[in-house]
Scaffold this motif. Sequence first.
Motif, PDB file in Angstrom:
ATOM      1  N   GLY A   1       0.811  -1.211   0.000  1.00 55.21           N
ATOM      2  CA  GLY A   1       0.000   0.000   0.000  1.00 55.21           C
ATOM      3  C   GLY A   1       0.842   1.257   0.000  1.00 55.21           C
ATOM      4  O   GLY A   1       1.979   1.259   0.481  1.00 55.21           O
TER       5      GLY A   1
ATOM      6  N   TYR B   1      -6.488   8.777   0.965  1.00 58.29           N
ATOM      7  CA  TYR B   1      -6.736   7.429   0.457  1.00 58.29           C
ATOM      8  C   TYR B   1      -5.435   6.653   0.416  1.00 58.29           C
ATOM      9  O   TYR B   1      -4.349   7.202   0.635  1.00 58.29           O
ATOM     10  CB  TYR B   1      -7.394   7.462  -0.925  1.00 58.29           C
ATOM     11  CG  TYR B   1      -6.558   8.111  -2.011  1.00 58.29           C
ATOM     12  CD1 TYR B   1      -5.654   7.379  -2.771  1.00 58.29           C
ATOM     13  CD2 TYR B   1      -6.677   9.480  -2.280  1.00 58.29           C
ATOM     14  CE1 TYR B   1      -4.892   7.980  -3.770  1.00 58.29           C
ATOM     15  CE2 TYR B   1      -5.914  10.084  -3.275  1.00 58.29           C
ATOM     16  CZ  TYR B   1      -5.031   9.329  -4.012  1.00 58.29           C
ATOM     17  OH  TYR B   1      -4.273   9.923  -4.992  1.00 58.29           O
TER      18      TYR B   1
ATOM     19  N   TYR C   1      -3.488   0.436  -3.317  1.00 62.01           N
ATOM     20  CA  TYR C   1      -3.231  -0.967  -2.989  1.00 62.01           C
ATOM     21  C   TYR C   1      -2.920  -1.740  -4.256  1.00 62.01           C
ATOM     22  O   TYR C   1      -3.529  -1.498  -5.307  1.00 62.01           O
ATOM     23  CB  TYR C   1      -4.452  -1.606  -2.311  1.00 62.01           C
ATOM     24  CG  TYR C   1      -4.730  -1.091  -0.919  1.00 62.01           C
ATOM     25  CD1 TYR C   1      -4.012  -1.577   0.170  1.00 62.01           C
ATOM     26  CD2 TYR C   1      -5.710  -0.129  -0.683  1.00 62.01           C
ATOM     27  CE1 TYR C   1      -4.256  -1.120   1.463  1.00 62.01           C
ATOM     28  CE2 TYR C   1      -5.957   0.348   0.593  1.00 62.01           C
ATOM     29  CZ  TYR C   1      -5.231  -0.156   1.663  1.00 62.01           C
ATOM     30  OH  TYR C   1      -5.473   0.310   2.932  1.00 62.01           O
TER      31      TYR C   1
ATOM     32  N   PHE D   1      -7.354  -8.236  -1.188  1.00 67.91           N
ATOM     33  CA  PHE D   1      -7.938  -6.896  -1.185  1.00 67.91           C
ATOM     34  C   PHE D   1      -9.461  -6.951  -1.173  1.00 67.91           C
ATOM     35  O   PHE D   1     -10.115  -6.236  -0.403  1.00 67.91           O
ATOM     36  CB  PHE D   1      -7.457  -6.116  -2.403  1.00 67.91           C
ATOM     37  CG  PHE D   1      -8.053  -4.735  -2.519  1.00 67.91           C
ATOM     38  CD1 PHE D   1      -7.632  -3.709  -1.699  1.00 67.91           C
ATOM     39  CD2 PHE D   1      -9.056  -4.481  -3.452  1.00 67.91           C
ATOM     40  CE1 PHE D   1      -8.189  -2.440  -1.795  1.00 67.91           C
ATOM     41  CE2 PHE D   1      -9.614  -3.219  -3.565  1.00 67.91           C
ATOM     42  CZ  PHE D   1      -9.178  -2.191  -2.734  1.00 67.91           C
TER      43      PHE D   1
ATOM     44  N   ARG E   1     -11.522  -5.410   1.891  1.00 64.99           N
ATOM     45  CA  ARG E   1     -11.667  -4.034   1.422  1.00 64.99           C
ATOM     46  C   ARG E   1     -12.421  -3.155   2.412  1.00 64.99           C
ATOM     47  O   ARG E   1     -12.026  -2.009   2.665  1.00 64.99           O
ATOM     48  CB  ARG E   1     -12.381  -4.019   0.073  1.00 64.99           C
ATOM     49  CG  ARG E   1     -12.469  -2.621  -0.533  1.00 64.99           C
ATOM     50  CD  ARG E   1     -12.924  -2.662  -1.968  1.00 64.99           C
ATOM     51  NE  ARG E   1     -12.756  -1.383  -2.621  1.00 64.99           N
ATOM     52  CZ  ARG E   1     -12.812  -1.206  -3.931  1.00 64.99           C
ATOM     53  NH1 ARG E   1     -13.035  -2.241  -4.730  1.00 64.99           N
ATOM     54  NH2 ARG E   1     -12.644  -0.009  -4.453  1.00 64.99           N
TER      55      ARG E   1
ATOM     56  N   LEU F   1     -10.105  -2.283   5.249  1.00 66.45           N
ATOM     57  CA  LEU F   1      -9.053  -1.375   4.811  1.00 66.45           C
ATOM     58  C   LEU F   1      -9.586   0.028   4.542  1.00 66.45           C
ATOM     59  O   LEU F   1      -8.842   1.015   4.638  1.00 66.45           O
ATOM     60  CB  LEU F   1      -8.386  -1.917   3.543  1.00 66.45           C
ATOM     61  CG  LEU F   1      -7.633  -3.249   3.703  1.00 66.45           C
ATOM     62  CD1 LEU F   1      -7.124  -3.739   2.355  1.00 66.45           C
ATOM     63  CD2 LEU F   1      -6.476  -3.116   4.694  1.00 66.45           C
ATOM     64  N   ALA F   2     -10.873   0.128   4.218  1.00 68.62           N
ATOM     65  CA  ALA F   2     -11.471   1.427   3.902  1.00 68.62           C
ATOM     66  C   ALA F   2     -11.823   2.231   5.151  1.00 68.62           C
ATOM     67  O   ALA F   2     -12.194   3.404   5.037  1.00 68.62           O
ATOM     68  CB  ALA F   2     -12.720   1.231   3.046  1.00 68.62           C
TER      69      ALA F   2
ATOM     70  N   THR G   1      -9.873   3.659  -0.469  1.00 65.73           N
ATOM     71  CA  THR G   1      -9.018   2.655  -1.099  1.00 65.73           C
ATOM     72  C   THR G   1      -9.013   2.846  -2.613  1.00 65.73           C
ATOM     73  O   THR G   1     -10.044   3.130  -3.213  1.00 65.73           O
ATOM     74  CB  THR G   1      -9.508   1.236  -0.782  1.00 65.73           C
ATOM     75  OG1 THR G   1     -10.825   1.050  -1.317  1.00 65.73           O
ATOM     76  CG2 THR G   1      -9.538   0.996   0.726  1.00 65.73           C
TER      77      THR G   1
ATOM     78  N   TRP H   1      -7.481   0.647  -5.825  1.00 63.55           N
ATOM     79  CA  TRP H   1      -6.793  -0.524  -6.335  1.00 63.55           C
ATOM     80  C   TRP H   1      -6.095  -0.157  -7.638  1.00 63.55           C
ATOM     81  O   TRP H   1      -6.692   0.405  -8.545  1.00 63.55           O
ATOM     82  CB  TRP H   1      -7.806  -1.641  -6.580  1.00 63.55           C
ATOM     83  CG  TRP H   1      -7.206  -2.863  -7.195  1.00 63.55           C
ATOM     84  CD1 TRP H   1      -7.321  -3.282  -8.488  1.00 63.55           C
ATOM     85  CD2 TRP H   1      -6.383  -3.834  -6.540  1.00 63.55           C
ATOM     86  NE1 TRP H   1      -6.629  -4.439  -8.680  1.00 63.55           N
ATOM     87  CE2 TRP H   1      -6.035  -4.806  -7.508  1.00 63.55           C
ATOM     88  CE3 TRP H   1      -5.903  -3.965  -5.237  1.00 63.55           C
ATOM     89  CZ2 TRP H   1      -5.243  -5.900  -7.216  1.00 63.55           C
ATOM     90  CZ3 TRP H   1      -5.103  -5.052  -4.938  1.00 63.55           C
ATOM     91  CH2 TRP H   1      -4.785  -6.016  -5.914  1.00 63.55           C
TER      92      TRP H   1
END
Length: 298
Positions: free
Chosen positions: A121, A138, A141, A148, A152, A155-156, A161, A163
């Motif tokens: 990341g 943000y 990733y 992911f 997700r 991670l958010a 996030t 990608w």
Amino acid sequence: MTDSTVASRTPVTLLGAGAMGTALARAWLAAGHPVTVWNRTPARAEALAAEGAVVAPSAAAAVAAGRLVIACLLDDASVGQALDAADLTGRDLVNLTTGTPGEGRARAAWAEARGARFVDGGIMAVPPMIGVPESGGYVFYSGSRALFDEHRATLAVPAGTRWVGTDPGFAALHDVALLSAMNGMFAGMLHAFALVRPEDIAPKDFAPLLADWLTAMAPAVHQTAEQLHSGDYTKDVVSNLAMQAAGVPTFLRTAEEQRVSPELLTPYLELMRRRVAQGHGDEDGTGMIELLDLRRRG
């Protein structure tokens, strides 16, 4: 928040309780995620313990506490050192440590050889922006898409996030590319302020003019991208490189008159003059990228 709600949140193991790591941990704690934290200097994790995090005695113990492991350490070497004694079998390792594309790819291979899925990341935020959705922060990733997709939502929680691909090096590449552009902008900004500083021009009065000008110029990135895509650096040129290079002496004389070193500008101006000297004065500035690409220069 009920106990059952908290229990439904994905447990997070966080390695690193520096400024960014602490901000990440607080965001997950606030959202109800059980957080296990490890830091090389245990005292730095005490504040998180007071807020509900479990402090592990070692990185290996922290990894053993849950499947999702987030590393936010000093550098790539510190990630390897921290995880050297950890059993990564079946773990999902997300590395938010700042590094290079090559380090991201090598760390992915290293993690996968040890039985873990891996995502790298690149954090496009500073600690005060973490956990604040309206801040616009943000994280890029890249790596295991399955990892992911599964995590997700978790991670958010601290930041948005984005990608950018299955190549584990792409997150770091996007991160450093944007930061490089930022540093170039800051260099020009500092030079501009240095030029007006000796005069009776208040920096606070000059700042809005500078901000508006930089904002007006920012859309040029789209034309640059289109020219790079087409390979035609003369497409839709408004002010060609020869015209821009003609202004170089004025930039340098102005700096001399204002007793300002031109060292923040001269590398760019020299590239401009070299490209014109090669016979590309009808191009936009985009063509100067050919002077930067060492693969093409041989």
